[in-house]
Motif scaffolding. Structure first.
Motif, mmCIF file in Angstrom:
data_model
loop_
_atom_site.group_PDB
_atom_site.id
_atom_site.type_symbol
_atom_site.label_atom_id
_atom_site.label_comp_id
_atom_site.label_asym_id
_atom_site.label_seq_id
_atom_site.Cartn_x
_atom_site.Cartn_y
_atom_site.Cartn_z
ATOM 1 N N GLU A 9 32.486 43.110 44.432
ATOM 2 C CA GLU A 9 33.531 43.634 43.479
ATOM 3 C C GLU A 9 33.357 44.955 43.432
ATOM 4 O O GLU A 9 34.371 45.667 42.748
ATOM 5 C CB GLU A 9 32.748 42.952 42.277
ATOM 6 N N SER B 22 36.095 47.467 33.313
ATOM 7 C CA SER B 22 35.609 47.908 34.522
ATOM 8 C C SER B 22 36.275 49.364 34.907
ATOM 9 O O SER B 22 35.749 50.230 35.363
ATOM 10 C CB SER B 22 35.709 47.064 35.764
ATOM 11 N N GLU B 23 37.629 49.488 34.620
ATOM 12 C CA GLU B 23 38.375 50.535 34.819
ATOM 13 C C GLU B 23 37.741 51.768 34.196
ATOM 14 O O GLU B 23 37.670 53.022 34.810
ATOM 15 C CB GLU B 23 39.759 50.422 34.556
ATOM 16 N N THR C 160 33.364 47.302 45.630
ATOM 17 C CA THR C 160 34.180 48.080 46.444
ATOM 18 C C THR C 160 35.696 48.116 45.956
ATOM 19 O O THR C 160 36.361 49.035 46.270
ATOM 20 C CB THR C 160 34.429 47.246 47.833
ATOM 21 N N ARG C 161 36.112 47.310 44.790
ATOM 22 C CA ARG C 161 37.344 47.603 44.236
ATOM 23 C C ARG C 161 37.508 48.686 43.692
ATOM 24 O O ARG C 161 38.678 49.368 43.300
ATOM 25 C CB ARG C 161 37.592 46.387 43.403
ATOM 26 N N TYR C 162 36.338 49.319 43.164
ATOM 27 C CA TYR C 162 36.436 50.868 42.414
ATOM 28 C C TYR C 162 36.245 52.052 43.181
ATOM 29 O O TYR C 162 35.713 52.990 42.654
ATOM 30 C CB TYR C 162 35.361 50.460 41.482
ATOM 31 N N GLU C 163 36.305 51.838 44.493
ATOM 32 C CA GLU C 163 35.780 53.046 45.431
ATOM 33 C C GLU C 163 36.911 53.985 45.295
ATOM 34 O O GLU C 163 36.882 55.035 45.710
ATOM 35 C CB GLU C 163 35.594 52.643 46.835
ATOM 36 N N ARG C 164 38.004 53.487 45.183
ATOM 37 C CA ARG C 164 39.382 54.329 44.955
ATOM 38 C C ARG C 164 39.090 55.336 43.574
ATOM 39 O O ARG C 164 39.728 56.206 43.540
ATOM 40 C CB ARG C 164 40.562 53.635 44.699
ATOM 41 N N PHE D 203 31.265 42.112 35.963
ATOM 42 C CA PHE D 203 32.117 41.439 36.476
ATOM 43 C C PHE D 203 32.487 39.821 36.064
ATOM 44 O O PHE D 203 33.586 39.465 36.071
ATOM 45 C CB PHE D 203 31.909 41.353 38.106
ATOM 46 N N TYR E 266 39.060 43.526 33.474
ATOM 47 C CA TYR E 266 39.430 44.626 34.413
ATOM 48 C C TYR E 266 39.525 46.039 33.822
ATOM 49 O O TYR E 266 39.247 46.772 34.277
ATOM 50 C CB TYR E 266 40.960 44.260 35.073
#
Length: 393
Positions: free
Chosen positions: A163, A133-134, A165-169, A125, A130
């Motif tokens: 940070e 990370s994706e 939590t942004r990738y829990e989707r 991070f 971005y």
């Protein structure tokens, strides 16, 4: 002079289990959580001993036949670093570039559950994009769905937990199985000091141990274990002065000579920098190992030289290399890894060095990081700078 038996700012590893005290409960809880879900997030503040708890405490709970630990540190791109770590542990190379097939092959090589240990995970991070990370979390989700023998442990500083939590989707439940590593309670810290001294044939009284912990925890918020080791290392050097290799005693008079823990780290850095042939250049070199957020960052010697140029100081590469190696010998920098990258021994050192970074230097570094990130996006996705980006620069 006899080498100090204390860790200073080094992390504990599995080989140090005989002197790893005071974390029995945490180790047991962490071991249990390893079997709750394929993903485990270990988080906590700087100095709480997260790395030591995982690489020493947790590793010691597993039998050699029960797991294959694969340590992963980001080096340019985290997904690429993961692939390199898999290859480094593979006995039978395969031609496939698919991560799932590579991990399946790794399992067949060892017939052990694979645990990928992502230490210093916040670097993704701080330094990554971005898009990186994706791609990483998408690949991890696909890997865990395909390979049931793969497990992931993320070790991250507490302030970067949000940070994730942004990738829990992408990975639902990403941080559900998590464990917070806290500072050590005073009573347990006193016990740790007692056991460490006894293990190294050092006499210490209950009064001394209590006074020492009082200095490490003046506000009653708990003891940072990295500072405890630094303090013990300093006391050892004070006690050893003129004593040869005989038995030692720690007493209250030595605490005054050691000073406060804040003064100890700051004073140590200032002393070492002042003794360099060119103190200004030496400080510039150390600044290269600190991120714009005050955390440690990895660098090659060449990257350090480029960083120095960013700050307006042209240092010959030979001098940069000499200073870096000297800082390694002083236990300020960790020796180079497989990618020829060096880094500070601990974030506690990064925080002290960051205090020396001027406002102008911080702005220069922020712009440089922005340009590097933008260049990476352009090379990967063809996205040029916008007018608003140029105004910012």
């Amino acid at each position: 002079m006899t080498t100090s038996p204390f860790k200073f700012l080094d992390s504990y590893t599995r080989e140090d289990i005989g002197s790893f005290f005071g974390r029995e409960r945490e180790t047991g809880e962490l071991f249990r959580l390893c079997f709750t879900a394929p993903v485990l997030v270990v988080y906590g503040g700087s100095g709480t001993g997260k790395t030591s708890l995982v690489q020493c405490g947790l590793q010691s709970k597993f039998n050699e036949s029960d797991w294959l630990p694969v340590l992963v540190r980001r080096s340019g791109d985290l997904l690429a670093s993961l692939g390199e770590a898999v290859t480094a542990n593979t006995l039978t190379p395969i031609m496939s570039t698919d991560l799932g097939e590579q991990v399946a092959n790794l399992y067949l090589d060892h017939f052990k559950p694979i645990y990928f240990l992502f230490d210093q995970f916040e670097e993704l991070f701080i330094f990554g994009t971005y898009a990186e990370s994706e791609a990483f979390f998408t690949a991890i989700k696909k890997l865990l769905e395909k390979e049931r023998n793969a497990h992931v442990i993320f070790v991250v500083r507490e302030e970067y937990l949000a940070e994730l939590t942004r990738y829990e989707r992408i990975m639902p439940g990403l941080i559900e199985n998590r464990y917070r590593v806290e500072r050590m309670a005073r009573s347990r810290a006193v016990e740790v000091v007692e056991k460490l001294c006894a293990a190294n044939n050092i006499t210490s009284s209950p009064e001394f141990r209590t006074s020492m912990v009082d200095r490490l925890d003046p506000d009653g918020q708990g003891v940072e274990l990295s500072y405890l080791q630094v303090y013990l290392d300093k006391l050892y050097r004070i006690a050893r002065e003129g004593k040869g290799d005989g038995a030692l005693t720690f007493d209250d008079s030595m605490l005054d000579r050691a000073g406060s823990i804040t003064d100890l780290l700051g004073g140590f850095l200032e002393e070492q920098v002042a003794e360099m042939p060119d103190p200004a250049s030496a400080l510039t070199v150390l600044k290269a190992f600190v991120s714009v957020r005050g955390t440690k960052r990895q660098n090659t010697v060449e990257e350090v030289q480029t960083h120095a140029l960013t700050l307006g100081r042209d240092i010959p590469i030979s001098e940069v290399r000499d200073m870096v190696l000297r800082f390694v010998g002083l236990r300020i920098l960790r020796d180079k890894d497989d990618h020829d990258r060096y880094e500070l021994l601990h974030d506690a050192l990064a925080a002290k060095i960051f205090e020396k970074v001027t406002l102008v230097e911080k702005e220069l570094l922020e712009v440089r990081q922005f340009v590097e990130s933008a260049h990476g996006n352009y090379r990967k996705r063809g996205i040029p700078l916008r007018s608003i980006d140029l105004e910012y620069i």
